[in-house]
Design a protein around this motif. Structure first.
Motif, PDB file in Angstrom:
ATOM      1  N   TRP A 186       0.833  -1.200   0.000  1.00 13.14           N
ATOM      2  CA  TRP A 186       0.000   0.000   0.000  1.00 13.14           C
ATOM      3  C   TRP A 186       0.867   1.249   0.000  1.00 13.14           C
ATOM      4  CZ3 TRP A 186      -4.831   1.441  -0.900  1.00 13.14           C
ATOM      5  CH2 TRP A 186      -5.241   2.716  -0.485  1.00 13.14           C
ATOM      6  N   GLY A 187       1.865   1.264   0.851  1.00 17.54           N
ATOM      7  CA  GLY A 187       2.754   2.418   0.906  1.00 17.54           C
ATOM      8  C   GLY A 187       3.465   2.660  -0.407  1.00 17.54           C
ATOM      9  N   GLY A 188       3.847   1.579  -1.081  1.00 22.20           N
ATOM     10  CA  GLY A 188       4.482   1.738  -2.378  1.00 22.20           C
ATOM     11  C   GLY A 188       3.555   2.382  -3.390  1.00 22.20           C
ATOM     12  N   ALA A 189       2.277   1.990  -3.353  1.00 23.54           N
ATOM     13  CA  ALA A 189       1.305   2.588  -4.269  1.00 23.54           C
ATOM     14  C   ALA A 189       1.089   4.071  -3.950  1.00 23.54           C
ATOM     15  CB  ALA A 189      -0.018   1.832  -4.187  1.00 23.54           C
ATOM     16  N   VAL A 190       1.029   4.402  -2.672  1.00 23.23           N
ATOM     17  CA  VAL A 190       0.852   5.805  -2.268  1.00 23.23           C
ATOM     18  C   VAL A 190       2.045   6.634  -2.727  1.00 23.23           C
ATOM     19  CG1 VAL A 190       0.754   7.362  -0.277  1.00 23.23           C
ATOM     20  CG2 VAL A 190      -0.661   5.296  -0.313  1.00 23.23           C
ATOM     21  N   ARG A 191       3.248   6.133  -2.494  1.00 25.61           N
ATOM     22  CA  ARG A 191       4.449   6.870  -2.876  1.00 25.61           C
ATOM     23  C   ARG A 191       4.542   7.033  -4.394  1.00 25.61           C
ATOM     24  NH1 ARG A 191       6.406   3.552   1.153  1.00 25.61           N
ATOM     25  NH2 ARG A 191       7.355   2.100  -0.350  1.00 25.61           N
ATOM     26  N   ALA A 192       4.173   5.993  -5.116  1.00 25.41           N
ATOM     27  CA  ALA A 192       4.236   6.074  -6.575  1.00 25.41           C
ATOM     28  C   ALA A 192       3.285   7.132  -7.112  1.00 25.41           C
ATOM     29  CB  ALA A 192       3.912   4.708  -7.181  1.00 25.41           C
ATOM     30  N   LEU A 193       2.089   7.206  -6.548  1.00 21.71           N
ATOM     31  CA  LEU A 193       1.126   8.197  -7.009  1.00 21.71           C
ATOM     32  C   LEU A 193       1.539   9.609  -6.593  1.00 21.71           C
ATOM     33  CD1 LEU A 193      -1.508   8.331  -8.595  1.00 21.71           C
ATOM     34  CD2 LEU A 193      -2.758   8.138  -6.438  1.00 21.71           C
ATOM     35  N   ALA A 194       2.200   9.709  -5.448  1.00 19.44           N
ATOM     36  CA  ALA A 194       2.615  11.029  -4.952  1.00 19.44           C
ATOM     37  C   ALA A 194       3.873  11.543  -5.650  1.00 19.44           C
ATOM     38  CB  ALA A 194       2.873  10.958  -3.443  1.00 19.44           C
ATOM     39  N   TRP A 195       4.658  10.679  -6.235  1.00 20.98           N
ATOM     40  CA  TRP A 195       5.965  11.055  -6.766  1.00 20.98           C
ATOM     41  C   TRP A 195       5.823  12.138  -7.831  1.00 20.98           C
ATOM     42  CZ3 TRP A 195       8.680   9.926 -11.561  1.00 20.98           C
ATOM     43  CH2 TRP A 195      10.042  10.243 -11.503  1.00 20.98           C
ATOM     44  N   ARG A 196       6.440  13.267  -7.560  1.00 20.49           N
ATOM     45  CA  ARG A 196       6.486  14.413  -8.468  1.00 20.49           C
ATOM     46  C   ARG A 196       5.095  14.965  -8.832  1.00 20.49           C
ATOM     47  NH1 ARG A 196      10.888  13.768 -13.159  1.00 20.49           N
ATOM     48  NH2 ARG A 196      10.468  15.997 -13.195  1.00 20.49           N
ATOM     49  N   ALA A 197       4.101  14.637  -8.043  1.00 24.14           N
ATOM     50  CA  ALA A 197       2.749  15.139  -8.326  1.00 24.14           C
ATOM     51  C   ALA A 197       2.618  16.590  -7.876  1.00 24.14           C
ATOM     52  CB  ALA A 197       1.707  14.286  -7.622  1.00 24.14           C
ATOM     53  N   ASP A 198       2.008  17.418  -8.707  1.00 21.24           N
ATOM     54  CA  ASP A 198       1.658  18.773  -8.311  1.00 21.24           C
ATOM     55  C   ASP A 198       0.148  18.853  -8.138  1.00 21.24           C
ATOM     56  OD1 ASP A 198       0.664  18.740 -10.881  1.00 21.24           O
ATOM     57  OD2 ASP A 198       2.114  20.175 -11.664  1.00 21.24           O
ATOM     58  N   GLU A 199      -0.358  20.038  -7.811  1.00 24.93           N
ATOM     59  CA  GLU A 199      -1.784  20.172  -7.533  1.00 24.93           C
ATOM     60  C   GLU A 199      -2.635  19.815  -8.750  1.00 24.93           C
ATOM     61  OE1 GLU A 199      -4.951  23.560  -5.933  1.00 24.93           O
ATOM     62  OE2 GLU A 199      -2.798  23.916  -5.794  1.00 24.93           O
ATOM     63  N   ALA A 200      -2.192  20.182  -9.932  1.00 25.38           N
ATOM     64  CA  ALA A 200      -2.965  19.888 -11.140  1.00 25.38           C
ATOM     65  C   ALA A 200      -3.064  18.381 -11.368  1.00 25.38           C
ATOM     66  CB  ALA A 200      -2.328  20.569 -12.349  1.00 25.38           C
ATOM     67  N   ARG A 201      -1.964  17.674 -11.181  1.00 28.53           N
ATOM     68  CA  ARG A 201      -1.989  16.224 -11.366  1.00 28.53           C
ATOM     69  C   ARG A 201      -2.872  15.568 -10.315  1.00 28.53           C
ATOM     70  NH1 ARG A 201       3.147  12.088 -10.674  1.00 28.53           N
ATOM     71  NH2 ARG A 201       1.918  10.187 -10.656  1.00 28.53           N
ATOM     72  N   VAL A 202      -2.801  16.033  -9.077  1.00 24.27           N
ATOM     73  CA  VAL A 202      -3.662  15.500  -8.021  1.00 24.27           C
ATOM     74  C   VAL A 202      -5.127  15.637  -8.422  1.00 24.27           C
ATOM     75  CG1 VAL A 202      -4.505  15.955  -5.676  1.00 24.27           C
ATOM     76  CG2 VAL A 202      -2.041  15.784  -6.110  1.00 24.27           C
TER      77      VAL A 202
END
Length: 308
Positions: A247-263
């Protein structure tokens, strides 16, 4: 008789304020002063206040100055013995002010009432929102006394003397989140007990109603956490939750280099998915976007960035 001042910061609240004012007009406590600070009138909020059937003291900014500035203006204008911070989307029960006032009859304390969120029926509410609220309340009421300051928010109170001791809300917070947590921490740092008060809970009409809204708030809150750490140190709030395992790996992968627009793009896609996938799957999808958004906001706000 103890006088209570209810301080309401508001921006774009023309549709929300009538319901709040009706609830405040029905309070059983006999001496209540209501102060609404309009943080730049963008929708005719001042006219709503002028036409209010109950007496309301108004402070109207000519431009948007931010939540902290609005709160500070309201607290500065207050004349009560007990000062109650109130968001403009609440609908407190008739005994709400009386509950806050009674809690200050003894030692100096900070008092927190939780929100009871009201949701329109939707895939988000069914998959995530209502269950998340129940878990949040259980966690809040089970929190040790030395950590309850973390829940300081839009339904809280102190005495006039305590507010003078702690001082105004910090102007370092201009976007969403953490100006309240900051103030709660300063109460704790001044050795003022902060207590949860179930009788001061209030209905809340503007919770996050989609994954997109909830994730954006998580992103901005993660960013604001950095401001808190620059003011009080990285240990004050405790470590940021970074889950481990798959689960943590999935969270980190989605968060990696994400900005507000990507979120926002990812969360909007999740909003479409949860309307068609099984509820347990929808819950996991929303949780994934929310947790990753908080980490992304935190990681994007570099520690070297200067305070504003």
């Amino acid at each position: 008789m103890t006088r209570a001042s209810v301080i309401v910061p508001s921006r774009g609240g023309a549709q929300r304020l009538p319901r709040l004012l009706a609830a405040l007009g029905a309070q059983t406590h006999p001496d209540v002063e209501i102060i609404v600070v309009v943080d730049g009138d963008i929708d005719g909020s001042e006219t709503v206040l002028e036409r209010s059937p109950i007496t309301v003291r108004r402070v109207v900014f000519t431009e948007n100055k931010g939540r902290s500035a609005a709160l500070n203006a309201g607290f500065a204008a207050a004349t009560g013995d007990v000062l109650i911070r109130c968001d403009d989307d609440l609908e407190p029960a008739p005994e709400w002010v009386a509950a806050h006032v009674a809690a200050h009859a003894g030692e100096s304390v900070g008092v927190i009432g939780l929100y009871r969120n009201v949701y329109p029926d939707s895939p988000y509410a069914r998959a995530y929102g209502r269950k998340a609220d129940l878990l949040f309340a259980e966690e809040a009421y089970a929190t040790p006394a030395e950590r309850t300051w973390r829940y300081w928010a839009g339904n809280a109170s102190v005495t006039r003397e305590t507010f003078a001791l702690i001082g105004p809300y910090s102007s370092a917070y201009r976007s969403y989140g953490w100006e309240d947590v900051d103030w709660g921490y300063r109460l704790h740092a001044a050795s003022v007990p902060v207590r949860m008060l179930p009788s001061a809970e209030s209905i809340h009409h503007s919770p996050s109603v989609s994954a997109a809204i909830r994730s954006r708030r998580a992103y901005l809150s993660g960013s604001a956490r950095r401001t808190f750490e620059r003011l009080h140190g990285v240990d004050a709030a405790g470590p940021l939750n970074r889950p481990g395992g798959v689960w943590g790996g999935a969270v980190r992968a989605l968060a990696w280099r994400a900005d507000e627009a990507r979120v926002q793009r990812v969360a909007s896609f999740v909003d479409r998915l949860i309307a068609v996938v099984p509820r347990p799957v929808g819950e996991k999808l929303v949780a994934l976007t929310v947790e990753s958004a908080a980490i992304a906001g935190y990681d994007r706000n570099e520690p070297s960035r200067s305070l504003v």
